[in-house]
Scaffold this motif. Sequence first.
Motif, PDB file in Angstrom:
ATOM      1  N   ALA A   1      11.130  -9.171  -0.547  1.00 12.64           N
ATOM      2  CA  ALA A   1      10.781  -8.305  -1.503  1.00 12.64           C
ATOM      3  C   ALA A   1      11.341  -8.677  -2.882  1.00 12.64           C
ATOM      4  CB  ALA A   1      10.809  -6.894  -1.188  1.00 12.64           C
ATOM      5  N   ASP A   2      10.633  -8.586  -4.007  1.00  9.95           N
ATOM      6  CA  ASP A   2      11.019  -8.735  -5.450  1.00  9.95           C
ATOM      7  C   ASP A   2      11.806 -10.180  -5.581  1.00  9.95           C
ATOM      8  OD1 ASP A   2      10.405  -6.544  -6.146  1.00  9.95           O
ATOM      9  OD2 ASP A   2      12.224  -5.190  -5.589  1.00  9.95           O
TER      10      ASP A   2
ATOM     11  N   TYR B   1      11.284 -14.134  -6.891  1.00  5.79           N
ATOM     12  CA  TYR B   1      10.778 -15.020  -7.724  1.00  5.79           C
ATOM     13  C   TYR B   1      10.841 -16.528  -7.609  1.00  5.79           C
ATOM     14  CZ  TYR B   1      15.189 -16.131 -10.374  1.00  5.79           C
ATOM     15  OH  TYR B   1      16.377 -16.549 -10.754  1.00  5.79           O
TER      16      TYR B   1
ATOM     17  N   HIS C   1       6.223 -14.364  -9.102  1.00  7.57           N
ATOM     18  CA  HIS C   1       6.999 -13.187  -8.533  1.00  7.57           C
ATOM     19  C   HIS C   1       6.473 -12.337  -7.496  1.00  7.57           C
ATOM     20  CE1 HIS C   1       9.535 -13.160 -12.272  1.00  7.57           C
ATOM     21  NE2 HIS C   1       8.368 -13.515 -13.008  1.00  7.57           N
ATOM     22  N   THR C   2       7.148 -11.833  -6.397  1.00  8.13           N
ATOM     23  CA  THR C   2       6.641 -10.903  -5.640  1.00  8.13           C
ATOM     24  C   THR C   2       7.064  -9.570  -5.773  1.00  8.13           C
ATOM     25  OG1 THR C   2       8.368 -11.399  -4.112  1.00  8.13           O
ATOM     26  CG2 THR C   2       6.610 -12.873  -3.723  1.00  8.13           C
ATOM     27  N   SER C   3       6.331  -8.546  -5.252  1.00  9.88           N
ATOM     28  CA  SER C   3       6.849  -7.290  -5.661  1.00  9.88           C
ATOM     29  C   SER C   3       7.188  -6.519  -4.458  1.00  9.88           C
ATOM     30  CB  SER C   3       5.903  -6.434  -6.479  1.00  9.88           C
ATOM     31  OG  SER C   3       4.747  -6.240  -5.771  1.00  9.88           O
TER      32      SER C   3
ATOM     33  N   THR D   1       6.797  -3.865  -2.105  1.00 11.46           N
ATOM     34  CA  THR D   1       5.420  -3.181  -1.479  1.00 11.46           C
ATOM     35  C   THR D   1       5.972  -2.453  -0.038  1.00 11.46           C
ATOM     36  OG1 THR D   1       3.065  -3.182  -1.059  1.00 11.46           O
ATOM     37  CG2 THR D   1       4.562  -5.129  -0.464  1.00 11.46           C
TER      38      THR D   1
END
Length: 156
Positions: free
Chosen positions: A57-58, A60, A88-90, A92
């Motif tokens: 998560a989070d 880049y 980017h990933t967030s 979730t």
Amino acid sequence: MAQVIDTYETVSLLQGGADAFVQGTISTGIVPADGLVWQLRLIEMSFFQSNLSALSADAYVHWSISRDTKAAICDLDDADSIFIDGFHTSLTTSGQIFIPSMYQNRPIEGTIVVEPIIYVQLDSNAIGSALDATMRVHYDLVKLTEIEILRLINNQ
């Protein structure tokens, strides 16, 4: 009828699992005195799919092309930058995210390379394993005057 020929150069990049920055080079074969330079047409970035499944998560992943060697990814405030991209990933709670393994981008029309060597950078964070990527730079050869080439070399 003229035959269209795709001209490109490829560079492979392997970023270690410790999230270390990596840089590769592409030899353009350009001799400024000849007046033949590259006009960039398409940039493809491909990732070995199993690497992307290890993203946390989070995370880049960023890549760039520059006119000079760098110690990190180029940004728009760097006069040597030719091309910049990434994702980017967030964080979730709704489950898994989808990350494509292939990116294709068309640089701004008129993006010209006059240097004999260009540098490709790859950087990321939150990668659970080594990041294996291949960049392919498609270009057309165009003829410029010596004055135009000097202006481009001096970023004017």
